[in-house]
Design a protein around this motif. Sequence first.
Motif, short mmCIF file in Angstrom:
data_model
loop_
_atom_site.label_atom_id
_atom_site.label_comp_id
_atom_site.label_asym_id
_atom_site.label_seq_id
_atom_site.Cartn_x
_atom_site.Cartn_y
_atom_site.Cartn_z
N ALA A 120 -22.61 1.80 38.83
CA ALA A 120 -21.66 2.90 39.03
C ALA A 120 -22.43 4.10 39.55
O ALA A 120 -23.21 4.70 38.83
CB ALA A 120 -20.98 3.23 37.72
N PHE A 121 -22.23 4.42 40.80
CA PHE A 121 -22.87 5.60 41.35
C PHE A 121 -21.91 6.76 41.16
O PHE A 121 -20.83 6.80 41.73
CB PHE A 121 -23.22 5.40 42.81
CG PHE A 121 -24.21 4.30 43.01
CD1 PHE A 121 -25.51 4.43 42.53
CD2 PHE A 121 -23.88 3.12 43.65
CE1 PHE A 121 -26.44 3.43 42.70
CE2 PHE A 121 -24.80 2.12 43.83
CZ PHE A 121 -26.08 2.27 43.34
N CYS A 173 -24.42 10.75 27.61
CA CYS A 173 -24.47 9.29 27.51
C CYS A 173 -25.75 8.82 26.83
O CYS A 173 -25.77 7.78 26.21
CB CYS A 173 -24.39 8.66 28.90
SG CYS A 173 -22.99 9.25 29.86
N GLN A 174 -26.82 9.53 27.00
CA GLN A 174 -28.13 9.35 26.40
C GLN A 174 -28.90 8.13 26.87
O GLN A 174 -30.09 8.08 26.72
CB GLN A 174 -28.05 9.35 24.87
CG GLN A 174 -27.62 10.67 24.35
CD GLN A 174 -27.79 10.78 22.86
OE1 GLN A 174 -28.26 9.87 22.22
NE2 GLN A 174 -27.41 11.91 22.31
N ASN A 175 -28.28 7.14 27.41
CA ASN A 175 -29.06 6.00 27.89
C ASN A 175 -28.78 5.72 29.35
O ASN A 175 -29.05 4.64 29.83
CB ASN A 175 -28.82 4.77 27.03
CG ASN A 175 -30.04 3.87 26.99
OD1 ASN A 175 -31.13 4.29 27.34
ND2 ASN A 175 -29.86 2.64 26.58
N SER A 194 -24.17 8.55 35.60
CA SER A 194 -23.19 9.03 34.63
C SER A 194 -22.08 9.85 35.29
O SER A 194 -22.32 10.62 36.21
CB SER A 194 -23.90 9.90 33.59
OG SER A 194 -22.95 10.47 32.72
N ASN A 195 -20.88 9.68 34.77
CA ASN A 195 -19.73 10.45 35.23
C ASN A 195 -19.43 11.63 34.32
O ASN A 195 -18.43 12.32 34.51
CB ASN A 195 -18.48 9.56 35.31
CG ASN A 195 -18.55 8.59 36.46
OD1 ASN A 195 -19.03 8.94 37.53
ND2 ASN A 195 -18.11 7.37 36.24
N ALA A 196 -20.26 11.87 33.32
CA ALA A 196 -20.02 12.97 32.38
C ALA A 196 -20.13 14.31 33.10
O ALA A 196 -20.86 14.47 34.08
CB ALA A 196 -21.03 12.91 31.24
N ASP A 206 -23.15 18.60 36.33
CA ASP A 206 -23.77 19.92 36.37
C ASP A 206 -25.27 19.81 36.63
O ASP A 206 -25.84 20.58 37.41
CB ASP A 206 -23.52 20.68 35.07
CG ASP A 206 -22.05 21.03 34.86
OD1 ASP A 206 -21.28 20.98 35.85
OD2 ASP A 206 -21.68 21.35 33.72
N LEU A 207 -25.92 18.85 35.97
CA LEU A 207 -27.36 18.65 36.17
C LEU A 207 -27.67 18.19 37.59
O LEU A 207 -28.67 18.61 38.18
CB LEU A 207 -27.91 17.65 35.15
CG LEU A 207 -28.01 18.16 33.71
CD1 LEU A 207 -28.39 17.03 32.78
CD2 LEU A 207 -29.00 19.29 33.60
#
Length: 160
Positions: A18-19, A48-50, A56-58, A63-64
């Motif tokens: 998942a990009f 998500c931490q891992n 990640s879609n968070a 933001d990062l």
Amino acid sequence: MIRSIILALVLVVLSMPAFAVEPGEMLKDPALEARARELSKEVRCLVCQNQSIDDSNAGLAKDLRVILRERLVAGDSDSEIKTFLVERYGDFVLLKPPVKAETLFLWYGPFAIGVLGAIGVAVFLLRRRDGGGDEAVPMPLSDDERKRIDALMSEQDRKA
């Protein structure tokens, strides 16, 4: 047959990476975008931490990614960007944190827990093989106790 095809398609789609990088986030300069993608793979999503922020879609991962790209456009080197993120979020933000006093548990904690678990299992198995070792040896009966048991047994025989 159709169910098998649908299941195969679902499995193929689920197994694809998942990009999460959205088109609006991408840089126009292909070289900078390639650097941004490589750096994003080294930065941990703190939600998500891992997962890396690249996957990640968070919201925080987005933001990062934006911050990372802004720093690249500003001319920061890869190490300057990592230093900036570590100062802001701590060593945990890196998927491979540096080995130092504060991160020893991150690096060696799982190994130590595994070793302690293996020692515990070995001790358990050795005690089990030896018959426990902690079992109390019964004391021999005294003459009074033996007479009492004989009396109870003969009383039981009379009732039967």
